[in-house]
Design a protein around this motif. Structure first.
Motif, PDB file in Angstrom:
ATOM      1  N   ILE A 115       0.831  -1.208   0.000  1.00 28.14           N
ATOM      2  CA  ILE A 115       0.000   0.000   0.000  1.00 28.14           C
ATOM      3  C   ILE A 115       0.866   1.259   0.000  1.00 28.14           C
ATOM      4  O   ILE A 115       0.386   2.353   0.343  1.00 28.14           O
ATOM      5  CB  ILE A 115      -0.946   0.025   1.217  1.00 28.14           C
ATOM      6  CG1 ILE A 115      -0.151   0.040   2.520  1.00 28.14           C
ATOM      7  CG2 ILE A 115      -1.905  -1.140   1.171  1.00 28.14           C
ATOM      8  CD1 ILE A 115      -0.995   0.347   3.735  1.00 28.14           C
ATOM      9  N   GLN A 118      -0.543   3.983  -2.376  1.00 26.83           N
ATOM     10  CA  GLN A 118      -1.734   4.616  -1.832  1.00 26.83           C
ATOM     11  C   GLN A 118      -1.380   5.522  -0.661  1.00 26.83           C
ATOM     12  O   GLN A 118      -1.932   6.617  -0.523  1.00 26.83           O
ATOM     13  CB  GLN A 118      -2.735   3.552  -1.380  1.00 26.83           C
ATOM     14  CG  GLN A 118      -3.986   4.130  -0.731  1.00 26.83           C
ATOM     15  CD  GLN A 118      -4.958   3.066  -0.277  1.00 26.83           C
ATOM     16  OE1 GLN A 118      -5.009   1.982  -0.839  1.00 26.83           O
ATOM     17  NE2 GLN A 118      -5.737   3.360   0.755  1.00 26.83           N
ATOM     18  N   GLN A 349      -6.429  -5.318   6.322  1.00 28.02           N
ATOM     19  CA  GLN A 349      -6.645  -4.603   5.082  1.00 28.02           C
ATOM     20  C   GLN A 349      -6.982  -3.140   5.404  1.00 28.02           C
ATOM     21  O   GLN A 349      -7.517  -2.840   6.468  1.00 28.02           O
ATOM     22  CB  GLN A 349      -7.791  -5.230   4.284  1.00 28.02           C
ATOM     23  CG  GLN A 349      -7.563  -6.687   3.919  1.00 28.02           C
ATOM     24  CD  GLN A 349      -6.402  -6.878   2.972  1.00 28.02           C
ATOM     25  OE1 GLN A 349      -6.198  -6.072   2.069  1.00 28.02           O
ATOM     26  NE2 GLN A 349      -5.634  -7.935   3.178  1.00 28.02           N
ATOM     27  N   SER A 352      -9.606   1.708   0.834  1.00 27.15           N
ATOM     28  CA  SER A 352      -9.051   2.204  -0.421  1.00 27.15           C
ATOM     29  C   SER A 352      -9.060   3.732  -0.433  1.00 27.15           C
ATOM     30  O   SER A 352      -9.794   4.379   0.332  1.00 27.15           O
ATOM     31  CB  SER A 352      -9.860   1.666  -1.605  1.00 27.15           C
ATOM     32  OG  SER A 352     -11.176   2.200  -1.590  1.00 27.15           O
TER      33      SER A 352
END
Length: 388
Positions: A115, A118, A349, A352
């Protein structure tokens, strides 16, 4: 929010636990005033410094008589305002610029490499939001200084704004949200869940009506007269059914509780339209992954993992443990460690970027509106600056 919600959740069968070991529970009441963190510095202390640096940028020129000289030399009011605004803004960047760049560099050392991209995007958006926030504060400082009769009154006004935006509005919105949408305490919540589970049936009580009916239906379906003759482990089957019912009950109560929290949060987000300090706080929490949405997402993942883990153990008992076993101390009731090695580890997780941007779009929009309003006010006030 991690300091108040905790960062460790114990996962066990037939029981859902809340997060534990929060700094608020392990410290004294001073944490209620806020912890010294990067967020507090950027959202509370730096704005106060900007107000102290900018309260007399125009009022002092008026008091010294140099404002007349500036206008006599052809300086326009809008040029004067924005010259001081940009100067004050650049001074604030000398204070926070290096730490912000250092924070971006530290992203490359995070363990979640999947990630990284991101995280970099979220961090850049957060930096942009803070830059807009500091520009708004610089505008407010210079505009108040331009409209005040003296530097003393300008400083008093700016400190009043700081107290209103950092203490009064956030606290009042929180109190209103909790008053209008009151939530049960942890004891009340746990008691309501336990009461409904007891009404549904106690899997540990062989005479419970629900499980007695379940037992009779199984015996009839398999045409046997005792659970020992069933082709699977009856105790494991009962435990699996009890886990399913207790989890469904808990999640239903959890959804109702989260709906109350969402309504409380709506009140705070409405208040953020009138408070850029609150808007940048909400946006910063969302983009850094320390807000309620990220916490709830983590909690939901941990509950899913806990449920799958418990049901996997129940299924192993159903399939591999015989009905003739009467005690868990019996060696035949034990399984090899190979089954536990096959269980996947928990891997968190993250939301997003699209989800985060959707959640914080309102807060970012508030900052844009405040900046636009500040630009309009600078144009309006630039035509009426008093030189005496």
């Amino acid at each position: 929010m991690d300091s108040y919600l905790g960062n460790v959740i114990f996962l066990e069968a037939h029981k859902q636990n809340t997060a534990n070991f929060s700094e608020a529970n392990l410290s004294n009441g001073l944490l209620r005033f806020g912890e010294i963190s990067a967020g507090m510095i950027l959202q509370i202390l730096v704005p106060l410094l900007i107000f102290f640096w900018g309260y007399d940028l125009i009022s002092k020129d008026r008091e010294n008589g140099t404002l007349k000289i500036l206008f006599a030399q052809g300086v326009q009011g809008l040029e004067l305002i924005w010259g001081r605004v940009l100067g004050l803004f650049l001074v604030s960047l000398t204070l926070v610029g290096l730490p912000l760049l250092l924070g971006f560099g530290l992203l490359f050392f995070q363990p979640e490499n999947d990630i990284l991209g991101q995280s970099q995007i979220q961090y850049l958006v957060m930096i942009l939001a803070y830059l807009v926030f500091f520009l708004i504060l610089s505008l407010v400082s210079v505009l108040v200084s331009a409209k005040s009769q003296s530097s003393k009154s300008s400083l008093t006004t700016l400190i009043g704004f700081w107290l209103l935006f950092t203490l009064v509005i956030p606290k009042v919105s929180q109190v209103i949200g909790q008053s209008v949408f009151s939530n049960p305490s942890k004891i009340e919540f746990d008691s309501a869940v336990e009461e409904e589970i007891i009404q549904q049936g106690d899997s540990h009580n062989p005479n419970d009506p629900h499980y007695a009916a379940l037992k009779d239906s199984l015996l009839q379906a398999y045409q046997v007269d005792s659970v020992q003759k069933l082709p699977f482990n009856y105790s494991g089957f009962v435990m699996r059914e009890g886990e399913r019912l207790s989890t469904e009950t808990y999640l239903r109560h959890e959804d109702e509780l989260q709906e109350i929290f969402r309504n409380q949060e709506k009140v705070i987000r409405i208040a953020a339209w009138f408070d850029p300090f609150l808007a940048i706080k909400l946006a910063s929490m969302g983009l850094s992954g320390t807000d309620k949405a990220m916490y709830q997402y983590f909690k939901a993942q941990s509950e899913d993992y806990r449920y799958e883990l418990a049901q996997t153990m129940n299924n192993l008992q159903i399939d591999l443990i015989g009905n003739e076993i009467k005690s868990s101390s019996d060696p035949s009731a034990r399984l090899t460690q190979d089954y536990w090695k096959e269980l996947p580890d928990f891997h968190q997780q993250f939301l997003s970027f699209k989800q985060i941007l959707t959640n914080e779009l309102g807060s970012l929009l508030v900052l844009g509106i405040w900046l636009f309003a500040g630009v309009l006010l600078s144009v309006f006030y630039s035509k009426s600056i008093k030189v005496v």
